[in-house]
Design a protein around this motif. Structure first.
Motif, PDB file in Angstrom:
ATOM      1  N   CYS A  34      15.834  43.486  26.419  1.00  0.00           N
ATOM      2  CA  CYS A  34      14.674  44.382  26.431  1.00  0.00           C
ATOM      3  C   CYS A  34      14.683  45.180  27.736  1.00  0.00           C
ATOM      4  CB  CYS A  34      13.394  43.554  26.305  1.00  0.00           C
ATOM      5  SG  CYS A  34      11.877  44.525  26.381  1.00  0.00           S
ATOM      6  N   VAL A  36      12.236  46.376  29.460  1.00  0.00           N
ATOM      7  CA  VAL A  36      11.134  46.122  30.387  1.00  0.00           C
ATOM      8  C   VAL A  36      11.633  45.164  31.467  1.00  0.00           C
ATOM      9  CG1 VAL A  36       8.816  45.144  30.613  1.00  0.00           C
ATOM     10  CG2 VAL A  36       9.380  46.553  28.649  1.00  0.00           C
ATOM     11  N   CYS A  39      11.941  41.083  31.356  1.00  0.00           N
ATOM     12  CA  CYS A  39      11.970  40.551  29.995  1.00  0.00           C
ATOM     13  C   CYS A  39      13.428  40.407  29.582  1.00  0.00           C
ATOM     14  CB  CYS A  39      11.232  41.467  29.018  1.00  0.00           C
ATOM     15  SG  CYS A  39      11.217  40.839  27.327  1.00  0.00           S
ATOM     16  N   LEU A  67      13.742  47.630  23.048  1.00  0.00           N
ATOM     17  CA  LEU A  67      12.525  46.922  23.450  1.00  0.00           C
ATOM     18  C   LEU A  67      12.303  45.746  22.520  1.00  0.00           C
ATOM     19  CD1 LEU A  67      10.036  49.897  23.978  1.00  0.00           C
ATOM     20  CD2 LEU A  67      11.266  48.625  25.735  1.00  0.00           C
ATOM     21  N   HIS A  71       6.848  44.202  23.630  1.00  0.00           N
ATOM     22  CA  HIS A  71       6.714  45.348  24.525  1.00  0.00           C
ATOM     23  C   HIS A  71       6.699  46.671  23.759  1.00  0.00           C
ATOM     24  CE1 HIS A  71       8.058  42.454  27.746  1.00  0.00           C
ATOM     25  NE2 HIS A  71       6.891  42.910  28.147  1.00  0.00           N
ATOM     26  N   HIS A  75       3.643  49.241  24.227  1.00  0.00           N
ATOM     27  CA  HIS A  75       3.827  50.652  24.577  1.00  0.00           C
ATOM     28  C   HIS A  75       3.050  51.556  23.629  1.00  0.00           C
ATOM     29  CE1 HIS A  75       5.582  54.434  25.694  1.00  0.00           C
ATOM     30  NE2 HIS A  75       6.042  54.599  24.465  1.00  0.00           N
ATOM     31  N   ASP A  93       2.370  49.662  33.970  1.00  0.00           N
ATOM     32  CA  ASP A  93       1.303  49.044  33.196  1.00  0.00           C
ATOM     33  C   ASP A  93       0.209  50.076  32.926  1.00  0.00           C
ATOM     34  OD1 ASP A  93      -0.165  49.280  35.547  1.00  0.00           O
ATOM     35  OD2 ASP A  93      -0.272  47.132  35.923  1.00  0.00           O
ATOM     36  N   VAL A 104       6.437  40.293  35.038  1.00  0.00           N
ATOM     37  CA  VAL A 104       6.288  40.033  33.603  1.00  0.00           C
ATOM     38  C   VAL A 104       6.066  38.545  33.400  1.00  0.00           C
ATOM     39  CG1 VAL A 104       7.469  40.127  31.379  1.00  0.00           C
ATOM     40  CG2 VAL A 104       7.690  42.009  32.970  1.00  0.00           C
TER      41      VAL A 104
END
Length: 143
Positions: A34, A36, A39, A67, A71, A75, A93, A104
């Motif tokens: 992912c 992010v 993550c 993703l 997440h 989003h 965020d 996270v």
């Protein structure tokens, strides 16, 4: 349609928003988790247009990231923002603060603390004698 520039796969431009198998493999090879920060999910990842296709974003490798479902939903609910390019991704965020790898939430590495059973407002305990989760429940009456 598949386009290449200098031997690098770039995608299908604006002809389609659907990610082909070849583009998906290129995404997974570039970054298998992912996008992010922090993550590390690797399964069930969704291909996501950084600049949404509906807003004119192309279906090209530089505009796509993977993703995890959590997440991706966050989003689209506006809880996190994703901008930049795949090489210089900026994830923030809902308050506009950058998400760093340590910020996270992670899976706990120990069991939750022992908590005594909750007593009702009058001090009584819940009595579930009538409920068996493994017994099929009758359908509701049509009345």
């Amino acid at each position: 349609m598949w386009l290449e520039r200098r031997g690098q796969p770039i995608g299908s431009g604006r002809t389609s928003r659907v990610i082909s198998r070849r583009l998906r493999r290129a995404l997974e090879q570039r970054h298998p988790t992912c996008a992010v920060p922090g993550c590390n999910a690797t399964r069930g990842l969704h291909a996501h247009h950084i600049e949404h296709w509906e807003d004119g974003g192309p279906t090209e490798l530089f505009n796509l990231v993977l993703l995890c479902p959590h997440h991706h939903r966050a989003h689209h609910r506006g809880e996190i923002t994703i901008s930049g390019t795949a090489d210089r991704l900026v994830v923030k965020d809902y308050q506009g603060r950058p998400i760093e790898p340590g910020s996270v939430a992670r899976k706990p590495n120990q069991p939750p603390p022992a908590v005594p059973p909750w007593r009702g407002p009058l001090g009584e305990r819940a009595d579930w004698w009538w409920y068996d989760p493994f017994e099929p429940q009758p359908p509701p009456s049509p009345n």
